[in-house]
Design an enzyme around this catalytic site. Structure first.
Site, PDB file in Angstrom:
ATOM      1  CE  LYS A 135       1.971  -4.180  -0.549  1.00  0.00           C
ATOM      2  NZ  LYS A 135       1.423  -3.143   0.338  1.00  0.00           N
TER       3      LYS A 135
ATOM      4  CE  LYS B 287      -4.775  -1.655   2.006  1.00  0.00           C
ATOM      5  NZ  LYS B 287      -3.307  -1.784   2.010  1.00  0.00           N
TER       6      LYS B 287
ATOM      7  CE  LYS C   3      -1.759 -10.233   7.530  1.00  0.00           C
ATOM      8  NZ  LYS C   3      -2.604  -9.081   7.955  1.00  0.00           N
TER       9      LYS C   3
HETATM   10  N1  NDP Z   1       0.651   0.997   7.703  1.00  0.00           N
HETATM   11  C1  NDP Z   1       1.220   0.030   7.014  1.00  0.00           C
HETATM   12  O1  NDP Z   1       1.733  -0.938   7.584  1.00  0.00           O
HETATM   13  C2  NDP Z   1       1.303   0.100   5.528  1.00  0.00           C
HETATM   14  C3  NDP Z   1       0.907   1.210   4.805  1.00  0.00           C
HETATM   15  N2  NDP Z   1       1.118   1.247   3.460  1.00  0.00           N
HETATM   16  C4  NDP Z   1       0.749   2.403   2.677  1.00  0.00           C
HETATM   17  O2  NDP Z   1       1.501   3.537   3.081  1.00  0.00           O
HETATM   18  C5  NDP Z   1       0.745   4.742   2.878  1.00  0.00           C
HETATM   19  C6  NDP Z   1       0.657   5.500   4.185  1.00  0.00           C
HETATM   20  O3  NDP Z   1       0.043   4.656   5.158  1.00  0.00           O
HETATM   21  P1  NDP Z   1       0.221   4.892   6.727  1.00  0.00           P
HETATM   22  O4  NDP Z   1       1.508   5.586   6.988  1.00  0.00           O
HETATM   23  O5  NDP Z   1      -0.073   3.605   7.371  1.00  0.00           O
HETATM   24  O6  NDP Z   1      -0.993   5.860   7.009  1.00  0.00           O
HETATM   25  P2  NDP Z   1      -1.139   6.949   8.174  1.00  0.00           P
HETATM   26  O7  NDP Z   1      -2.581   7.204   8.297  1.00  0.00           O
HETATM   27  O8  NDP Z   1      -0.374   6.535   9.379  1.00  0.00           O
HETATM   28  O9  NDP Z   1      -0.390   8.208   7.560  1.00  0.00           O
HETATM   29  C7  NDP Z   1      -0.747   8.772   6.325  1.00  0.00           C
HETATM   30  C8  NDP Z   1       0.073  10.032   6.149  1.00  0.00           C
HETATM   31  O10 NDP Z   1      -0.167  10.586   4.862  1.00  0.00           O
HETATM   32  C9  NDP Z   1      -0.579  11.934   5.031  1.00  0.00           C
HETATM   33  N3  NDP Z   1      -1.456  12.352   3.959  1.00  0.00           N
HETATM   34  C10 NDP Z   1      -2.742  12.003   3.737  1.00  0.00           C
HETATM   35  N4  NDP Z   1      -3.207  12.609   2.643  1.00  0.00           N
HETATM   36  C11 NDP Z   1      -2.191  13.349   2.171  1.00  0.00           C
HETATM   37  C12 NDP Z   1      -2.045  14.217   1.062  1.00  0.00           C
HETATM   38  N5  NDP Z   1      -3.053  14.415   0.223  1.00  0.00           N
HETATM   39  N6  NDP Z   1      -0.839  14.815   0.877  1.00  0.00           N
HETATM   40  C13 NDP Z   1       0.169  14.593   1.733  1.00  0.00           C
HETATM   41  N7  NDP Z   1       0.097  13.792   2.805  1.00  0.00           N
HETATM   42  C14 NDP Z   1      -1.071  13.193   3.004  1.00  0.00           C
HETATM   43  C15 NDP Z   1      -1.275  11.957   6.364  1.00  0.00           C
HETATM   44  O11 NDP Z   1      -1.402  13.289   6.836  1.00  0.00           O
HETATM   45  P3  NDP Z   1      -2.452  13.627   8.010  1.00  0.00           P
HETATM   46  O12 NDP Z   1      -2.021  12.793   9.191  1.00  0.00           O
HETATM   47  O13 NDP Z   1      -2.261  15.073   8.189  1.00  0.00           O
HETATM   48  O14 NDP Z   1      -3.796  13.211   7.491  1.00  0.00           O
HETATM   49  C16 NDP Z   1      -0.295  11.110   7.167  1.00  0.00           C
HETATM   50  O15 NDP Z   1       0.852  11.854   7.495  1.00  0.00           O
HETATM   51  C17 NDP Z   1      -0.588   4.278   2.300  1.00  0.00           C
HETATM   52  O16 NDP Z   1      -0.505   4.278   0.896  1.00  0.00           O
HETATM   53  C18 NDP Z   1      -0.698   2.840   2.806  1.00  0.00           C
HETATM   54  O17 NDP Z   1      -1.560   2.064   2.022  1.00  0.00           O
HETATM   55  C19 NDP Z   1       1.727   0.220   2.798  1.00  0.00           C
HETATM   56  C20 NDP Z   1       2.117  -0.884   3.463  1.00  0.00           C
HETATM   57  C21 NDP Z   1       1.860  -1.081   4.864  1.00  0.00           C
HETATM   58  O1  AKG Z   2       0.104  -5.947   7.327  1.00  0.00           O
HETATM   59  C1  AKG Z   2      -0.728  -6.289   6.512  1.00  0.00           C
HETATM   60  O2  AKG Z   2      -1.351  -7.328   6.564  1.00  0.00           O
HETATM   61  C2  AKG Z   2      -1.064  -5.447   5.288  1.00  0.00           C
HETATM   62  C3  AKG Z   2      -0.554  -4.054   5.314  1.00  0.00           C
HETATM   63  C4  AKG Z   2      -1.108  -3.346   4.117  1.00  0.00           C
HETATM   64  O3  AKG Z   2      -2.283  -3.034   4.090  1.00  0.00           O
HETATM   65  C5  AKG Z   2      -0.269  -3.078   2.970  1.00  0.00           C
HETATM   66  O4  AKG Z   2       0.822  -3.660   2.860  1.00  0.00           O
HETATM   67  O5  AKG Z   2      -0.672  -2.291   2.107  1.00  0.00           O
END
Ligand code: NDP
Ligand code: AKG
Length: 425
Positions: A103, A115, A79
């Site tokens: 996790k 992933k 997952k």
């Molecule tokens: N989505 C999910 O359900 C989950 C996500 N995560 C983790 O959370 C983190 C963010 O994911 P998510 O919010 O989904 O991704 P998104 O693509 O929705 O958002 C990423 C954000 O980070 C910004 N960003 C990218 N590069 C940089 C940088 N170098 N400096 C500052 N900001 C930056 C992006 O800016 P811009 O839009 O301008 O590119 C955007 O605002 C990741 O590490 C992901 O693995 C963890 C668990 C679950």
């Molecule tokens: O919702 C999921 O299955 C995984 C989300 C994810 O990629 C993460 O937790 O980093």
């Protein structure tokens, strides 16, 4: 620093997987893990690399590289999300799949870790080009993903729309509707209420729980959030809903700081309209690195890996770090935070809200019966608080950081599953 990276191409510079293994090793030592079991758990079960040829809108052909790493299946199907980003490498995807293994275990979900990613810059691609890449990505994996094999979900730069394309492509190949092949789908095709908000909501749930223990009153508590995508923007909104003052936000265009408090709803509306925070006037602009050093009660890195390092850790002035992103803190920085009395809620706990509601979505798809949003949110809260409690109790009993305790809980659960199956079967 060079690091040996099991299961990849050997020794490489500044490996993300190498850092991830360092965290694992600290917990494994305290668990007196059998060397054979340790060898199994430090090698990915399966790494898939493939080409994604696609046609640009102008008729030219390009070939991108796609990855899916299925790290471990001991507790159930793999997952984890799919990332579209120029920085995607096998090393990074392997680390992310490794983290998914722990996790899922630390919040007690019946999943292993996986992933995926595509090395591409979505900002340079049209929506129809992204659709072709996504469908080809799904078609290449059609034999190895599935509700009982490996269930992808959104990650950086992928959304419910991408999940809909994957679900549709997979369903076409299988000649039947298979909603449970991915989670994070739109509600119209079997998504779960609350999934879009779940990761940010989970970040705020564990943060507020820990703030209560640290005696930080949420009313007026100052919060800095790096990254303003799915995780960062929703976490920021939930902190404001709890009475906190979000004083810094950022995206790739830079950071915006206002010690009187950012209008987070206004910033979300701005980012939606302009597709980024570029030009946002609700705070003083500074670099992302500088924002991480702004004094605050709670710091939430919610963008990418390795932003809190030995270079800046000593200048971070916060009481609590809540890792919305995966892998934002290097082991050296983590040790410094522990020495400086800064509590860290590690990624595998702090951002587990997303995969928890993904699990609920998978269950609902299998049942064909969909829950109300309040039920999803309540079950999410209960699962995170209960399992964070297990981690906290172990950290207290063993005198470890939350991170080491979280790995210990997770490794122990995975090892029990391995042993129940028969390790070498
Ligand atoms: N989505 C999910 O359900 C989950 C996500 N995560 C983790 O959370 C983190 C963010 O994911 P998510 O919010 O989904 O991704 P998104 O693509 O929705 O958002 C990423 C954000 O980070 C910004 N960003 C990218 N590069 C940089 C940088 N170098 N400096 C500052 N900001 C930056 C992006 O800016 P811009 O839009 O301008 O590119 C955007 O605002 C990741 O590490 C992901 O693995 C963890 C668990 C679950
Ligand atoms: O919702 C999921 O299955 C995984 C989300 C994810 O990629 C993460 O937790 O980093």
């Amino acid at each position: 620093m060079s690091t040996a990276v099991p299961g990849t191409t050997g020794v490489r510079e500044v490996s993300v997987f190498g850092d991830a293994i360092a965290y694992f090793n600290e917990a494994a030592a305290l668990l007196n893990l059998d060397p054979g079991i340790k060898a199994i758990l430090t090698h990915p079960s399966r790494q898939i690399i493939f080409s994604i040829p696609f046609q640009r809108d102008n008729g030219s052909i390009e070939v991108y590289t796609g990855y899916r790493v299925q790290y471990n299946f001991a507790r159930g199907p793999a997952k984890g999300g799919i990332r579209f980003h120029p920085g995607v490498t096998l090393d990074e995807v392997t680390a992310l799949a490794f983290w998914m293994t722990w996790k899922c275990a630390v919040v007690d979900l019946p999943f292993g870790g996986g992933k995926g990613g595509v090395t591409c810059d979505p900002r340079t691609l049209s929506i129809s080009e992204i659709e072709r890449i996504t469908r080809r990505y799904a078609a290449e994996l059609v034999e190895v993903i599935g509700p009982d094999k490996d269930v992808p979900a959104p990650d950086v730069n992928t959304t419910p729309q991408h999940m809909a394309w994957i679900m549709d492509t997979y369903s076409m190949h299988h000649r039947m509707n298979v909603p449970g092949v991915v989670t994070g789908k739109p509600l119209e095709i079997g998504g779960s209420r609350g999934r879009v908000e779940a990761t940010g909501r989970g970040v705020s749930i564990v943060a507020l729980d820990e703030m209560a223990r640290l005696g930080i009153d949420p009313k007026g508590a100052t919060i800095v959030v790096q990254g303003f995508g799915n995780v960062g923007s929703i976490a920021a909104k939930m902190f404001v809903d709890a009475g906190c003052k979000v004083i810094g936000i950022s995206d790739v265009t830079g950071a915006y700081v206002n010690t009187n408090g950012i209008d987070v709803n206004g910033a979300i509306a701005y980012a939606q309209e302009h597709h980024s925070l570029d030009g946002y006037r609700g705070g003083d602009k500074m670099s992302n690195q500088a924002m991480l050093e702004v004094p605050c009660d709670v710091l939430v890195p919610a963008a990418l890996e390795k932003v809190l390092t030995v270079e800046n850790a000593a200048r971070v002035k916060t009481k609590l770090i809540v890792e919305g992103a995966n892998g934002p803190t290097t082991p050296e920085a983590d040790h410094l935070f522990a020495r400086n009395g800064i509590a860290v809620i590690p990624d595998i706990v702090a951002n587990a809200g997303g995969v928890t509601v993904s699990y609920f979505e998978w269950v609902q798809d299998r049942q064909g019966y969909f829950w109300k949003e309040a039920e999803v949110n309540e079950r999410l809260r209960e699962n995170l608080i209960d399992n964070f409690g297990v981690v906290r109790d172990l950290a207290r009993a063993r005198g470890t950081t939350y991170r080491t305790a979280a790995y210990m809980v997770a490794i122990d659960r995975v090892v029990r599953s391995l042993k129940a199956r028969g390790v070498y079967a």
